[in-house]
Design a protein around this motif. Structure first.
Motif, PDB file in Angstrom:
ATOM      1  N   ALA A  82       0.873  -1.203   0.000  1.00 26.06           N
ATOM      2  CA  ALA A  82       0.000   0.000   0.000  1.00 26.06           C
ATOM      3  C   ALA A  82       0.890   1.226   0.000  1.00 26.06           C
ATOM      4  N   SER A  83       0.583   2.191  -0.820  1.00 25.73           N
ATOM      5  CA  SER A  83       1.346   3.446  -0.888  1.00 25.73           C
ATOM      6  C   SER A  83       0.356   4.612  -0.798  1.00 25.73           C
ATOM      7  N   TRP A  84       0.769   5.701  -0.184  1.00 26.64           N
ATOM      8  CA  TRP A  84      -0.115   6.890  -0.024  1.00 26.64           C
ATOM      9  C   TRP A  84       0.727   8.153   0.042  1.00 26.64           C
ATOM     10  N   ALA A  85       0.058   9.219   0.020  1.00 22.83           N
ATOM     11  CA  ALA A  85       0.744  10.528   0.120  1.00 22.83           C
ATOM     12  C   ALA A  85       0.183  11.272   1.341  1.00 22.83           C
ATOM     13  N   ALA A  86       1.065  11.988   2.037  1.00 26.93           N
ATOM     14  CA  ALA A  86       0.625  12.776   3.212  1.00 26.93           C
ATOM     15  C   ALA A  86      -0.025  14.071   2.759  1.00 26.93           C
ATOM     16  N   VAL A  87      -1.011  14.511   3.499  1.00 25.58           N
ATOM     17  CA  VAL A  87      -1.709  15.775   3.225  1.00 25.58           C
ATOM     18  C   VAL A  87      -1.230  16.804   4.244  1.00 25.58           C
ATOM     19  N   GLY A  88      -0.845  17.981   3.770  1.00 25.23           N
ATOM     20  CA  GLY A  88      -0.330  19.005   4.686  1.00 25.23           C
ATOM     21  C   GLY A  88       0.970  18.564   5.293  1.00 25.23           C
ATOM     22  N   ARG A  89       1.006  18.724   6.661  1.00 25.18           N
ATOM     23  CA  ARG A  89       2.208  18.301   7.356  1.00 25.18           C
ATOM     24  C   ARG A  89       2.150  16.846   7.793  1.00 25.18           C
ATOM     25  N   GLY A  90       1.149  16.158   7.276  1.00 24.75           N
ATOM     26  CA  GLY A  90       1.078  14.745   7.575  1.00 24.75           C
ATOM     27  C   GLY A  90       0.357  14.501   8.876  1.00 24.75           C
ATOM     28  N   ALA A  91       0.765  13.421   9.547  1.00 22.04           N
ATOM     29  CA  ALA A  91       0.106  13.019  10.771  1.00 22.04           C
ATOM     30  C   ALA A  91       1.136  12.535  11.754  1.00 22.04           C
ATOM     31  N   GLU A  92       0.671  12.273  12.966  1.00 24.76           N
ATOM     32  CA  GLU A  92       1.570  11.763  14.003  1.00 24.76           C
ATOM     33  C   GLU A  92       2.032  10.357  13.637  1.00 24.76           C
ATOM     34  N   GLY A  93       1.105   9.607  13.000  1.00 20.84           N
ATOM     35  CA  GLY A  93       1.439   8.253  12.549  1.00 20.84           C
ATOM     36  C   GLY A  93       0.354   7.737  11.637  1.00 20.84           C
ATOM     37  N   TYR A  94       0.539   6.519  11.142  1.00 22.55           N
ATOM     38  CA  TYR A  94      -0.435   5.914  10.244  1.00 22.55           C
ATOM     39  C   TYR A  94      -0.723   4.519  10.746  1.00 22.55           C
ATOM     40  N   VAL A  95      -1.954   4.085  10.550  1.00 19.90           N
ATOM     41  CA  VAL A  95      -2.367   2.720  10.864  1.00 19.90           C
ATOM     42  C   VAL A  95      -2.912   2.116   9.573  1.00 19.90           C
ATOM     43  N   VAL A  96      -2.317   0.967   9.153  1.00 20.53           N
ATOM     44  CA  VAL A  96      -2.709   0.306   7.902  1.00 20.53           C
ATOM     45  C   VAL A  96      -3.347  -1.018   8.278  1.00 20.53           C
ATOM     46  N   ASP A  97      -4.597  -1.228   7.802  1.00 21.27           N
ATOM     47  CA  ASP A  97      -5.319  -2.470   8.056  1.00 21.27           C
ATOM     48  C   ASP A  97      -5.652  -3.135   6.728  1.00 21.27           C
ATOM     49  N   VAL A  98      -5.518  -4.465   6.702  1.00 24.59           N
ATOM     50  CA  VAL A  98      -5.821  -5.249   5.513  1.00 24.59           C
ATOM     51  C   VAL A  98      -6.847  -6.304   5.893  1.00 24.59           C
ATOM     52  N   TYR A  99      -7.867  -6.519   5.013  1.00 21.64           N
ATOM     53  CA  TYR A  99      -8.968  -7.439   5.266  1.00 21.64           C
ATOM     54  C   TYR A  99      -9.103  -8.399   4.091  1.00 21.64           C
ATOM     55  N   ASP A 100      -9.526  -9.589   4.411  1.00 19.89           N
ATOM     56  CA  ASP A 100      -9.889 -10.555   3.363  1.00 19.89           C
ATOM     57  C   ASP A 100     -11.302 -10.220   2.989  1.00 19.89           C
ATOM     58  N   THR A 101     -11.488  -9.783   1.736  1.00 16.58           N
ATOM     59  CA  THR A 101     -12.810  -9.299   1.343  1.00 16.58           C
ATOM     60  C   THR A 101     -13.816 -10.409   1.304  1.00 16.58           C
ATOM     61  N   ALA A 102     -13.345 -11.613   1.055  1.00 19.05           N
ATOM     62  CA  ALA A 102     -14.301 -12.701   0.944  1.00 19.05           C
ATOM     63  C   ALA A 102     -14.782 -13.119   2.328  1.00 19.05           C
ATOM     64  N   SER A 103     -13.895 -13.313   3.200  1.00 18.18           N
ATOM     65  CA  SER A 103     -14.287 -13.775   4.533  1.00 18.18           C
ATOM     66  C   SER A 103     -14.485 -12.621   5.533  1.00 18.18           C
ATOM     67  N   ARG A 104     -14.086 -11.449   5.049  1.00 20.42           N
ATOM     68  CA  ARG A 104     -14.205 -10.240   5.899  1.00 20.42           C
ATOM     69  C   ARG A 104     -13.428 -10.388   7.208  1.00 20.42           C
ATOM     70  N   SER A 105     -12.395 -11.174   7.135  1.00 23.49           N
ATOM     71  CA  SER A 105     -11.561 -11.353   8.310  1.00 23.49           C
ATOM     72  C   SER A 105     -10.370 -10.429   8.249  1.00 23.49           C
ATOM     73  N   HIS A 106      -9.855 -10.082   9.410  1.00 19.16           N
ATOM     74  CA  HIS A 106      -8.722  -9.135   9.508  1.00 19.16           C
ATOM     75  C   HIS A 106      -7.457  -9.905   9.160  1.00 19.16           C
ATOM     76  N   ALA A 107      -6.756  -9.387   8.135  1.00 19.66           N
ATOM     77  CA  ALA A 107      -5.593 -10.117   7.640  1.00 19.66           C
ATOM     78  C   ALA A 107      -4.300  -9.478   8.077  1.00 19.66           C
ATOM     79  N   GLY A 108      -4.326  -8.220   8.467  1.00 19.50           N
ATOM     80  CA  GLY A 108      -3.071  -7.596   8.899  1.00 19.50           C
ATOM     81  C   GLY A 108      -3.321  -6.217   9.485  1.00 19.50           C
ATOM     82  N   HIS A 109      -2.449  -5.819  10.361  1.00 17.73           N
ATOM     83  CA  HIS A 109      -2.574  -4.505  11.031  1.00 17.73           C
ATOM     84  C   HIS A 109      -1.174  -3.994  11.314  1.00 17.73           C
ATOM     85  N   MET A 110      -0.914  -2.755  10.935  1.00 20.26           N
ATOM     86  CA  MET A 110       0.436  -2.211  11.113  1.00 20.26           C
ATOM     87  C   MET A 110       0.323  -0.747  11.528  1.00 20.26           C
ATOM     88  N   VAL A 111       1.069  -0.388  12.589  1.00 22.51           N
ATOM     89  CA  VAL A 111       1.155   0.997  13.053  1.00 22.51           C
ATOM     90  C   VAL A 111       2.497   1.539  12.610  1.00 22.51           C
TER      91      VAL A 111
END
Length: 997
Positions: A919-948
């Motif tokens: 996953a790639s993104w761009a910061a808006v303004g001065r950005g943020a204190e941090g980012y949280v990235v979550d990934v889900y299995d769309t079929a099972s709707r289960s949580h596949a990954g979480h990263m701070v």
């Protein structure tokens, strides 16, 4: 329909009504009539009338009742027309009407039986019969059958009219009645003359008629009767008998009522007796009175015998009313009498008086003839004898010399111009009216003439006196003399000498003593009048004269010793060379000291004591002494013009040479200053003293060897004000610390005054010890400026004030909060208003971001919130609120908060491997204190990954995913507790095949 013009009338009858109508146009075949009670609708009577009839009587009706009558006319062709009218029968009058006073003079009670039929009420009208005026108007309810009229006139006739009311009609009945009469009071019966009596009374308005009956109590007959109408208050009964007692009875009537009144008795005046005479009776010292009897009656005669010209009563005799004479026995000889005869009838009298008459006189007794020491006259005297006067005769040796007549009251007579040493005969008789008594006779000698120019003189000697005289005229055969001590009247010596001696000397007498010499010429058995002379022997001067001082009371006491001999008095002369007033005092011969009071203080006096014996004086030497000076009055010690000075003033009380002002420190009593000032100076300035100190001043007045101190006066020098006054706030407590430096000198204490800015309340005062250099003023308002004044106080005096203004530290705001209203660019700040005052708030927003900037705002002292705008998204801020008062600040604690972050932009997904997703993104303004990235299995709707990730991250690769699987990815920007997410974006991981190829 056709109008019938109905009309109804009772024609004065209470049980009938006459109904009349107009015949309709075209006529009527007949009429039917129906009468019913008003409002009931039920017919009570029915009637009919033929054609051409236009009236109908209804009989047997109830008086005062309201009725409704309906008339129906039958017209041609069976048509009818009806019309209704209402009417009321006349009421009936009341029955058995009565009006009674029941014996009352002010009320009438009305009662009646109810009238037949109906009524609306009753009307009562009460009239006064005589004046025909309406007295009372009253309306009463229909069920009333009594009424009380009060406040009426006594003994008056009234007419009552009672009307029964029904609608506009009424029926009346009348009755008359009297109120009971009231009897008059204060009946008086008094004589108007000897034949009339005047009767008067009060309260005559309460009866219609008054009846008077006058009775003669002597004959028990009725003399006069009289009836008088209301209002008469007096009557005069004429043609009565003089001196007779009458009885008057009075009664009051009004209509059928009669009331017995008071009664009174009185006498007519009696007539005075006539032809009253007084003349001598046959018996000696008796007089007979006679008179003629007047007309009328009397109880008795009072016969009064009056003595002398002034008519003083001497005897009273009562005789019956028919007597005409009386005789008085045992009267005084030679006296004038008159008689008064009084006719007495009851309390009244009538008198007549006679002319004067005399009794036979007696000769005077106690006759004497005396020369009274005169050679040329004789005094004849006698005891008073009753009569008009006296006849006197004086002759020498049976030769008539003088005849005299004297009036009564004279009991002596002096014959002048007689011959000295001659024998005379005196006769006296009494006269009374036409009578003269037998004479009384006596003889005596005239006196010889006295010697002349007798003198007695000491000729300067203290133990000897010499007498001298000139011989008497013819008739003296020698002289006799006696020397006396004048004061004690003690005999000293006798002296008898021939008629050729003209002087004599008396030796061995007492100094300063007064002597009297009495001498007379002798002729026959008598001595001439005594001639006397007096003189003093010369006195001796006093010795041992001294003058001493007395302090209380202020004065000088003189002392001296008495010399030998007699003294009449001592004369003290006190004077001063410096004072114009001189004291001259005389004291008795037994006094050997004297105190002079009321002298001027502080003056030197001189004293001389002089002995007085008759006209002769002998003086002592002078003595001298000073009076004590008075202490000065009103000694006042006041501050001088400078703090190092005292101003002393006083009031001089007189005397003294100078004053000594002594100054001492009050606590130690040691004298530190002696200042001498001359007399006349009344003030002094003392310099070089210690400011704020307590001093004692005493002023000593000096006069000769004497000193007098004034009362001690206490005074203070004015203290110096404190130095280097300063204030500083006490930060931990809302207080002011006041500091100063101790000024030179002394003081009792410091006085501080505290006044809050802008307040009209009185200043707060407090004290500090004399050695204090600071004080803390507590319990003040935060952030408030105060005017502080300080004085040094010594006794009642204050120094000049020192003033300074100081402010307390303001109170810090509390309960500060910083909240995010859900915005990425705004923060809301609020706080509680602290106590006290402040100039303003300074509010600071600190940016905790690396490149952020701080913001500062100034707010009013009443502000309690503020909203920060245009902030950086996703940034952390800290806020601080500071209360500012002058140069002093009080800060709140800091609180922090974040703005909401903005969501990342340009999110893209890629699968670099079969089990990876980037996953790639761009910061808006001065950005943020941090980012949280979550990934889900769309079929099972289960949580596949979480990263701070940190705020610098712009991409992340999730590994170990399932190949060929679709995943959804969301990236959230985080800032403190807040986060903002991108929309979910899906992408598939690669298949293994694709990866191998």
């Amino acid at each position: 329909g056709t109008l019938l013009n109905l009309s109804v009338s009772g024609h004065g009858r209470s049980d009938s009504l006459l109904l009349s109508w107009d015949e309709p146009e075209g006529g009527a075949e007949g009429y039917s009539l129906a009468l019913s009670s008003l409002g009931s609708g039920t017919p009570l009577q029915n009637g009919s009338a033929g054609p051409n009839i236009t009236s109908f009587w209804f009989h047997g009706l109830t008086p005062g009742m309201r009725y409704e009558i309906e008339v129906t006319a039958t017209l041609a062709c069976t048509e009818t027309t009806s019309q209704t009218v209402t009417a009321q029968t006349s009421p009936s009058p009341v029955r058995n009407l009565s009006l009674s006073s029941s014996g009352s003079s002010a009320t009438l009670h009305a009662s009646w039986a109810h009238a037949d039929g109906q009524r609306d009420g009753y009307h009562l009208a009460l009239y006064h019969s005589d004046s025909q005026t309406l007295v009372r108007n009253a309306s009463v309810l229909p069920n009333a059958s009594t009424f009380l009229f009060d406040g009426l006139l006594a003994g008056s006739e009234y007419a009552l009219k009672v009307s029964t009311l029904a609608g506009s009609s009424q029926a009346s009945t009348s009755i008359h009645q009297w109120t009971a009469p009231t009897v008059p009071t204060q009946l008086r019966l008094s004589p108007g003359s000897s034949t009339s009596l005047v009767a008067s009374w009060a309260g005559a308005a309460g009866a219609a008629w008054l009846h008077l009956a006058l009775h003669n109590l002597l004959t028990q007959t009725v003399t006069t009767t009289l009836s008088a109408r209301r209002g008469l208050t007096s009557y005069t009964f004429q043609h009565l008998h003089p001196g007779t007692q009458y009885w008057l009875g009075l009664s009051a009537t009004a209509g059928p009522y009669t009331a017995a009144g008071p009664n009174a008795t009185a006498w007519t005046y009696p007539l005075s007796p006539g032809n009253v005479t007084l003349s001598s009776a046959e018996e000696q010292s008796s007089l007979q009175a006679r008179w003629s009897t007047p007309a009328g009656e009397r109880d008795f005669y009072l016969v009064t015998l009056q003595e002398g010209e002034d008519g003083a009563p001497t005897r009273n005799i009562s005789v019956s009313g028919d007597n005409g004479h009386v005789t008085f026995h045992g009267l005084s000889p030679g006296k004038q009498y008159s008689v008064q005869v009084t006719a007495v009838a009851g309390p009244y009298r009538a008198s007549a008086r006679s002319t004067a008459a005399w009794t036979q006189p007696l000769a005077p007794s106690g006759v004497s003839l005396s020369s009274q020491g005169s050679p040329y006259s004789l005094l004849a005297s006698w005891e008073e004898a009753m009569g008009e006067g006296y006849v006197l005769t004086l002759n020498p040796m049976d030769h008539l010399v003088k005849n005299s007549s004297l009036l009564r009251g004279v009991t002596s007579f002096t014959y002048e111009g007689l011959r000295p040493g001659t024998l005379y005969t005196f006769e006296v008789s009494t006269m009374a009216g036409p009578y003269t008594s037998s004479p009384q006779r006596i003889t005596n000698w005239t006196h010889p003439l006295p010697l002349e120019q007798l003198t007695l003189s000491n000729q300067g000697h203290s133990t000897r006196l010499q007498a001298s005289w000139r011989a008497a005229p013819a008739g003296s055969t020698g002289y006799t003399g006696t020397l006396w001590e004048t004061k004690s009247q003690e005999w000293v010596r006798n002296m008898t000498v021939g008629n050729n001696w003209t002087n004599a000397t008396f030796e061995d007498l007492v100094p300063g003593r007064q002597y009297t010499l009495e001498m007379a010429a002798m002729a026959g058995p008598y001595r001439s009048p005594v001639r006397s002379a007096t003189d003093w022997t010369y006195p001796l001067a006093p010795a041992g004269v001294t003058l001493t001082n007395t302090r209380r009371p202020l004065g000088l006491s003189a002392f001296w010793d008495k010399a030998a001999g007699d003294v009449d008095q001592f004369h003290l002369q006190l004077y001063s060379k410096s004072h114009p007033m001189q004291r001259n005092i005389s004291v008795g011969p037994n006094t050997h000291n004297f105190t002079f009071l009321g002298l001027s203080p502080g003056i030197q006096y001189f004293l001389k004591v002089t002995v007085l014996a008759g006209p002769y004086r002998s003086s002592s030497h002078f003595a001298t002494e000073w009076t004590y000076p008075l202490s000065l009055a009103n000694v006042s010690v006041q501050p001088g013009q400078r703090p190092q000075e005292l101003h002393v003033s006083w009031v001089e009380s007189g005397g003294g040479r100078d004053h000594l002002v002594q100054l001492s420190v009050a606590e130690s009593l040691s004298i530190i200053r002696n200042v001498s000032v001359p007399r006349g100076v009344t003030q002094l300035d003392l310099e070089g003293l210690v400011p704020g100190s307590r001093y004692r001043v005493e002023i000593i007045s000096q006069a000769g060897p004497h000193r007098t101190s004034s009362q001690t006066a206490i005074g203070y020098t004015v203290p110096l004000p404190p130095l280097s006054l300063s204030t500083s706030p006490v930060s931990t407590a809302w207080a002011l610390a006041v500091h100063w430096e101790t000024p030179p000198g002394q003081r009792d204490r410091y006085l501080l005054g505290l006044h809050k800015e802008g307040s009209s309340a009185p200043a707060r005062n407090l004290e500090a010890g004399k050695d204090s250099t600071n004080v803390t003023l507590a319990q003040l308002e935060p952030g408030t400026c105060y005017l502080v004044g300080i004085w040094a106080v010594a006794g009642p005096y204050r120094s000049l004030p020192k003033n300074i203004t100081g402010c307390t530290v303001p109170a810090a705001p509390t309960n500060l909060s910083l909240t995010n209203p859900g915005s990425s660019s705004e923060l809301y700040t609020c706080w509680n208003k602290p106590p006290g005052r402040r100039d303003h708030y300074r509010i600071i927003l600190y940016s905790l971001s690396a490149q952020g900037r701080d913001r500062v705002q100034t707010l009013s002292p009443d502000a309690q919130n503020f909203t920060w705008t245009h902030l950086e998204a996703g940034s952390r801020f800290a806020v601080q609120v500071i209360a500012v008062k002058g140069s002093f600040e009080a800060s709140s604690t800091n609180v922090t908060q974040w703005t909401h972050p903005l969501a990342p932009a340009n999110l893209t997904l890629a699968s670099p491997a079969a089990s990876a997703l980037q996953a790639s993104w761009a910061a808006v303004g001065r950005g943020a204190e941090g980012y949280v990235v979550d990934v889900y299995d769309t079929a099972s709707r289960s949580h596949a990954g979480h990263m701070v990730l940190g705020g610098d991250a712009r991409s992340h690769v999730f590994r170990n995913l399932s190949p060929g699987t679709r995943y959804g990815v969301a990236v959230r920007s985080t800032a403190g507790p807040f986060h903002t997410s991108t929309p979910n974006l899906t992408h598939c991981t690669r298949e293994y095949d694709a990866v191998l190829a």
